[in-house]
Motif scaffolding. Structure first.
Motif, PDB file in Angstrom:
ATOM      1  N   VAL A 135       1.959  -1.858  36.941  1.00 21.91           N
ATOM      2  CA  VAL A 135       3.299  -1.779  36.352  1.00 21.91           C
ATOM      3  C   VAL A 135       4.204  -2.855  36.932  1.00 21.91           C
ATOM      4  CG1 VAL A 135       5.379  -0.366  36.584  1.00 21.91           C
ATOM      5  CG2 VAL A 135       3.281   0.659  35.698  1.00 21.91           C
ATOM      6  N   ARG A 136       5.011  -3.504  36.057  1.00 20.19           N
ATOM      7  CA  ARG A 136       6.042  -4.399  36.596  1.00 20.19           C
ATOM      8  C   ARG A 136       7.416  -4.130  35.981  1.00 20.19           C
ATOM      9  NH1 ARG A 136       7.176  -8.714  33.573  1.00 20.19           N
ATOM     10  NH2 ARG A 136       5.913  -9.095  31.725  1.00 20.19           N
ATOM     11  N   GLY A 137       7.560  -2.932  35.351  1.00 19.62           N
ATOM     12  CA  GLY A 137       8.868  -2.556  34.833  1.00 19.62           C
ATOM     13  C   GLY A 137       8.763  -1.911  33.476  1.00 19.62           C
ATOM     14  N   VAL A 138       9.902  -1.824  32.797  1.00 23.14           N
ATOM     15  CA  VAL A 138       9.921  -1.248  31.450  1.00 23.14           C
ATOM     16  C   VAL A 138      10.682  -2.178  30.515  1.00 23.14           C
ATOM     17  CG1 VAL A 138       9.779   1.145  32.235  1.00 23.14           C
ATOM     18  CG2 VAL A 138      12.032   0.101  31.891  1.00 23.14           C
ATOM     19  N   ARG A 139      10.315  -2.074  29.229  1.00 19.66           N
ATOM     20  CA  ARG A 139      11.077  -2.721  28.181  1.00 19.66           C
ATOM     21  C   ARG A 139      11.949  -1.656  27.539  1.00 19.66           C
ATOM     22  NH1 ARG A 139       7.227  -3.723  24.738  1.00 19.66           N
ATOM     23  NH2 ARG A 139       6.344  -5.359  26.040  1.00 19.66           N
ATOM     24  N   THR A 140      13.187  -1.979  27.238  1.00 16.51           N
ATOM     25  CA  THR A 140      14.064  -1.017  26.578  1.00 16.51           C
ATOM     26  C   THR A 140      14.695  -1.685  25.364  1.00 16.51           C
ATOM     27  OG1 THR A 140      16.219  -1.555  27.558  1.00 16.51           O
ATOM     28  CG2 THR A 140      14.702  -0.237  28.907  1.00 16.51           C
ATOM     29  N   ASP A 141      15.403  -0.884  24.566  1.00 16.61           N
ATOM     30  CA  ASP A 141      16.102  -1.456  23.420  1.00 16.61           C
ATOM     31  C   ASP A 141      17.300  -2.295  23.850  1.00 16.61           C
ATOM     32  OD1 ASP A 141      17.529   0.704  24.330  1.00 16.61           O
ATOM     33  OD2 ASP A 141      17.956   1.537  22.351  1.00 16.61           O
ATOM     34  N   HIS A 142      17.604  -2.312  25.152  1.00 16.62           N
ATOM     35  CA  HIS A 142      18.663  -3.179  25.664  1.00 16.62           C
ATOM     36  C   HIS A 142      18.134  -4.026  26.819  1.00 16.62           C
ATOM     37  CE1 HIS A 142      21.100  -0.098  23.543  1.00 16.62           C
ATOM     38  NE2 HIS A 142      21.912  -1.107  23.328  1.00 16.62           N
ATOM     39  N   GLY A 143      16.990  -4.627  26.613  1.00 14.79           N
ATOM     40  CA  GLY A 143      16.474  -5.549  27.631  1.00 14.79           C
ATOM     41  C   GLY A 143      15.467  -4.900  28.567  1.00 14.79           C
ATOM     42  N   GLU A 144      14.910  -5.742  29.443  1.00 16.07           N
ATOM     43  CA  GLU A 144      13.873  -5.270  30.359  1.00 16.07           C
ATOM     44  C   GLU A 144      14.467  -4.855  31.691  1.00 16.07           C
ATOM     45  OE1 GLU A 144      11.117  -8.511  30.651  1.00 16.07           O
ATOM     46  OE2 GLU A 144      10.328  -8.183  28.621  1.00 16.07           O
ATOM     47  N   ILE A 145      13.785  -3.956  32.377  1.00 13.74           N
ATOM     48  CA  ILE A 145      14.134  -3.604  33.746  1.00 13.74           C
ATOM     49  C   ILE A 145      12.873  -3.817  34.574  1.00 13.74           C
ATOM     50  CG2 ILE A 145      15.090  -1.847  35.293  1.00 13.74           C
ATOM     51  CD1 ILE A 145      16.087  -0.346  32.791  1.00 13.74           C
TER      52      ILE A 145
END
Lengths: 381, 472, 99
Positions: A181-191
């Motif tokens: 894992v290196r983070g998440v994608r969201t509907d308002h950008g990546e974290i």
């Protein structure tokens, strides 16, 4: 918008809030992300039961006892704001056979570290003056307690100091070349973060699927009834002994042996029914009628008291009735903290603590083997 | 139940609500082949618009308190005829708390009488929801003082109880209801110190085509305005109430003019002595029964098609429940709903040409209502008047500051989460009085709340409700 | 002018009720709220939290602000419940239920 942190917690319900709190206190930089508001899912539709009384000896009871100690600790700093009440539970039995079974159950719990006091028929009304006459007896559980779940989730997130990002939907789990894992994608950008905690409750299976792993979280519908405000008349969490059988049941049909309790704000809460009907949000009279019938049997005075509202929620359960807690060996960096069914408020603190211990490289204080998320097979989605 | 002219097998429609929409629907459905059970909470038919003085008061001229009296006489006489003919059963004092679907048909669950302790269950093949609406009031400091009432409440107490709340009244807020309330109070002997409307007169000019298309409505407004002049009621347009004053009860109200942006102009504040402040900011539909049945709700109103059908088979809706538009629109919608139900429950495809007149009236009046709704908008910045210590939720005494903190500090983004964090909307009225204000303060759109119980129901009643249905 | 005169009302015989022990004249058919208003009473409840006075607000049974105790029965909506001869109406405090 691109953020970087140590841990992304998906879900701003009770479990996510507790993970955020203990991870932050372990020195980690945490972002909590939720597609809705704080406590918008099952937490906001719960009753706030912190129960040991309904759990048989085993891993869930150990988690409940750990969680209870942690709640007691949190009560010192947040007690009034989260409406923490160490009121204790009283489980009653209608007849001698039921009482004998209840007392056997309690004896087993005592051996596992639960405080459980047998209460004779003549003492029941000293504990609960408005209980129905003619009950055979009961058991008192001083460790049972209550919080207001939405307040608890909101104040734990706030106390954690974690960054809270609501109204933001996770659409993907980012993974590196090694699969980690290196983070998440969201509907308002990546974290971006090296660790992601799935605290998405009833929707935890969907989040697991975003990471490509199978976690069979299913919804169980529960209605709760709320009465008009009353002066304090029900002092403990009170329920009939058959509730324990209901909780442990695998049956798909409706079960209702309601927990009845007063609240600091005045109304009496009666809940919850348990039905497997998928995500059906429509109102249904039979479960609500059964709740009312069960509550008025325990407390006849409630017959004349008005129910002002009812609400429903979906409790997340896994096939073996235990939550998924801990790292997922199939996806390095992914951890799960979901599937607590109707006990998630109570079990949240222990869950958060265990997750934080794993995240900070410590050995968790409970054995996570029974909760391991990969136990349902390696089926990829 | 005896039915002289129609067999027991003919379909039965339950109409819930005996206001203009429910009465028009009842008459149309009964005339076109259905047996109707009209279920209503009031002791007399009429709803809020045609609320009748209590029989014991012996009013010989109730029309002095009413408008469109001839419509009422027609509805009342039609209802009486159908009851006599055995086609309609009128159940009074039935407070409906829930409607449930059975395998075929519906059960209407009601509580009897003003005490609402004993249950009654009414079965029908289909239901028509004519549940009406209630008044929306936005909060301001002092609005919980005794003597501050809703405009519609002052009118209801006058029509039903032939009583006034006090001697000197200020009528304030916005919407088409304020004018008849002010003239009604004045005619009944109250001194109306001011009619305060936040609407900007220029807004009406901008929407003049839609308004001019309804000359009868405009003439009605002109008649009210003439009555205001006759009673010497000063009118303050583009003004708003800023605060109500008093300790144990209302003693005065401070009003002020609005600037073009809809903000209070502090230099225009003035205090008006009064013992009554009748205030309203429009109406909201009663959607609880529809929502409980699973009907689609658009925003705050029940969604219906051209025949006034909801998206749940067997459920029609008409009148304010489907969007606020006044009594005349409710009559047209009720008529269409009743005709549609009569045809469909008899297995016929309805012919809309049969209600072409009502259809035209409905279209025009809906346009008129939309234009009025725009023109009568509350001040754009009303929330600025809600101080942090102003009570917003009257039942649970939750302040504006608590609502704001739930949003800014605790992560609430919607009315439901604000409710869970603050208790705003958890009291006896279940958020009906504060829902609009909480949404406004939280900065989110107002939506219909979920209230499976349309009114509080004793647990002893709930414990047995509908148990006969399961045994079918 | 007054509302009874405007509607040319000929009420049935008046009777008495009590409000917090004080006798009030009541007309048949009127609600508890209308009866209290006619006697100049505008509040008959104090709130659970702050103990503030309340009376009629919505007037049509929706807001529950006018809750009152009638003949020992708490939480009755004054704007809905009709008066009967001899009714004992009492100011309701808090939940209306005895502690």
């Amino acid at each position: 918008m691109r953020l970087t942190c140590d841990v992304v917690v998906i879900g701003a319900g009770m479990a996510g809030a507790a993970c955020a709190l203990y991870a932050s206190r372990a020195g980690l930089d945490v972002v909590v992300v939720d597609r809705g508001p704080v406590a918008g899912g099952t937490t906001g539709a719960g009753e706030g039961n912190l129960l040991v009384s309904d759990k048989e000896p085993g891993p869930e009871l150990e988690l409940a006892l750990l969680s209870g100690r942690l709640w007691t600790g949190l009560a010192g700093e947040l007690g009034d704001r989260i409406e923490y009440e160490p009121k204790g539970g009283v489980v009653v039995a209608a007849d001698p056979e039921g009482l004998a079974a209840l007392e056997r159950f309690a004896a087993g719990q005592r051996a596992a570290g639960v405080t459980a006091e047998n209460v004779g028929a003549d003492q029941l009304h000293e504990l609960e003056p408005h209980l129905a006459p003619g009950l055979a007896g009961g058991v008192r559980y001083p460790q049972d307690a209550q919080v207001m779940p939405t307040l608890a989730a909101a104040h734990l997130v706030r106390a954690s100091g974690a960054r809270l990002s609501t109204g933001r939907t996770v659409t993907g789990v980012l993974r590196g070349a090694s699969g980690a894992v290196r983070g998440v994608r969201t509907d308002h950008g990546e974290i971006h973060a090296p660790a992601v905690v799935n605290a998405a409750g009833t929707w935890g299976g969907e989040v697991a699927a975003l990471a490509g792993v199978h976690l069979p979280v299913l919804p169980r519908r529960g209605f709760v009834l709320v009465t008009e405000p009353l002066p304090p008349r029900v002092r403990h969490k009170v329920y009939a002994a058959d509730y324990v059988a209901d909780v442990a049941s695998d049956s798909a049909t409706l079960q209702t042996s309601p927990v009845v309790e007063g609240t600091a704000a005045g109304p009496v809460l009666i809940g919850a029914s348990r039905e497997r009907v998928g995500f059906d949000r429509s109102f249904s009279l039979p479960p609500v009628r059964a709740l009312a019938a069960g509550a008025t049997r325990l407390f006849p005075f409630l017959s004349g008291v008005r129910a002002m509202r009812t609400y429903l929620g979906f409790r997340p359960y896994l096939p073996d009735r235990l939550p998924a807690i801990g790292p997922d060996p199939r996806v390095p960096g992914l951890l799960h903290a979901c599937g607590h069914e109707g006990a998630g408020i109570g079990l949240a603190t222990g869950t958060g603590q265990l997750i934080a211990q794993v995240l900070s490289g410590k050995s968790p204080e409970l054995d996570l083997t029974p909760f391991r998320p990969e136990r349902f097979g390696e089926e990829t989605v | 139940m005896t039915d002289a002219s129609r067999p027991e097998t003919s379909p039965r429609l339950a109409v819930i609500g005996a206001g203009p929409a429910g009465l028009a629907a009842t008459l149309a459905a009964a005339r076109h082949g259905l047996r109707v059970t009209l279920v209503d909470a009031a002791p007399e038919a009429g709803g809020q618009f045609y609320r009748q003085p209590a029989a014991g008061l012996g009013a010989r001229r109730p029309q002095a308190l009413h408008h469109r009296w001839r419509d009422w006489e027609r509805l009342r006489d039609g209802l009486d005829r159908h009851i006599t003919a055995g086609l309609v059963v009128h159940l009074r004092d039935h407070h409906v708390w829930c409607v449930t679907r059975r395998r075929s048909g519906f059960t209407v669950h009601a509580l009897l009488g003003p005490e609402q302790e004993r249950p009654a269950e009414v079965r029908a093949d289909a239901v028509l929801l004519a549940t009406g609406g209630y008044e929306k009031v936005l909060p301001f400091p002092g609005w919980t003082l005794p003597g501050v009432v809703t405009a519609g409440g002052a009118q209801a107490m006058l029509k039903g109880g032939l009583v006034l709340p006090g001697r000197t009244a200020v009528v304030a807020g916005t919407g088409p209801l304020l004018l008849p309330v002010a003239t009604g109070l004045a005619a009944a002997g109250a001194q109306v110190a001011a009619l305060v409307d936040s609407a900007d007169p220029r807004a009406f000019v901008r929407r003049s085509p839609a308004l001019a298309a309804q000359p009868a409505k405009l003439a009605e407004g002109a008649r009210h305005a003439a009555r205001l002049l006759r009673h010497g009621v000063p009118t303050l347009v583009h003004h708003t109430v800023v605060e109500a004053h008093g300790d144990q009860r209302l003693e005065a109200a401070t009003v002020a003019a609005l600037d073009t942006a809809g903000r209070v102009r502090p230099d225009t504040r003035r205090r008006i002595g009064c013992d009554t402040l009748a205030v309203g900011h429009g109406m909201l539909p009663h959607t609880d029964l529809a929502e409980g049945l699973g009907c689609r709700i658009d925003g705050v109103a029940v969604h219906v098609d051209d025949e006034q059908r909801t998206d749940v088979p067997g459920v029609w809706a008409a009148g304010e429940a489907t969007g606020v538009g006044g009594a005349v629109l409710a009559l047209a919608e009720g008529h269409i709903a009743g005709r549609s139900a009569a045809a469909r429950l008899s297995g016929r495809e309805p012919d809309p040409r049969g209600w072409a007149g009502a259809d035209r009236a409905r279209a025009g009046l809906r346009r008129f209502a939309a234009a009025m709704d725009d023109a009568y908008a509350p001040p754009a910045h009303w929330a600025e008047q809600v101080t942090d210590d102003t009570v917003v939720c009257r039942c649970e005494e939750v302040t504006g500051g608590a609502v704001r903190r739930a949003v800014t500090e605790l992560g609430a983004g919607d009315v439901r989460t604000v409710k869970l964090l603050t208790r705003a909307g958890m009291g006896w009225c279940q958020g009906r009085m504060c829902g609009t204000a909480v949404a406004g303060l939280a900065g989110c759109p107002e939506t219909a709340a979920r209230r499976p119980f349309a009114r509080p129901v004793p647990l002893g009643v709930l414990a047995r409700a509908g148990s006969a249905d399961d045994e079918q | 002018m007054n509302p009874l005169k405007l509607a040319q009302a000929r009420p049935g015989p008046a009777f008495t009720v009590t409000f917090d022990g004080r006798e009030l004249v009541a007309l048949p058919g009127r609600t508890v709220a209308a009866t209290l208003w006619a006697s100049g009473v505008t509040s008959w409840r104090t709130t659970r939290g702050e103990g503030r006075p309340r009376g009629v607000f919505c007037g049509i049974g929706v807001c529950y602000d006018c809750l009152v105790t009638v003949n020992g029965r708490p939480n009755q909506r004054a704007c809905v419940v009709p008066v009967h001869p001899g009714d004992a109406i009492r100011t309701q405090q808090g939940t209306g239920h005895d502690d």
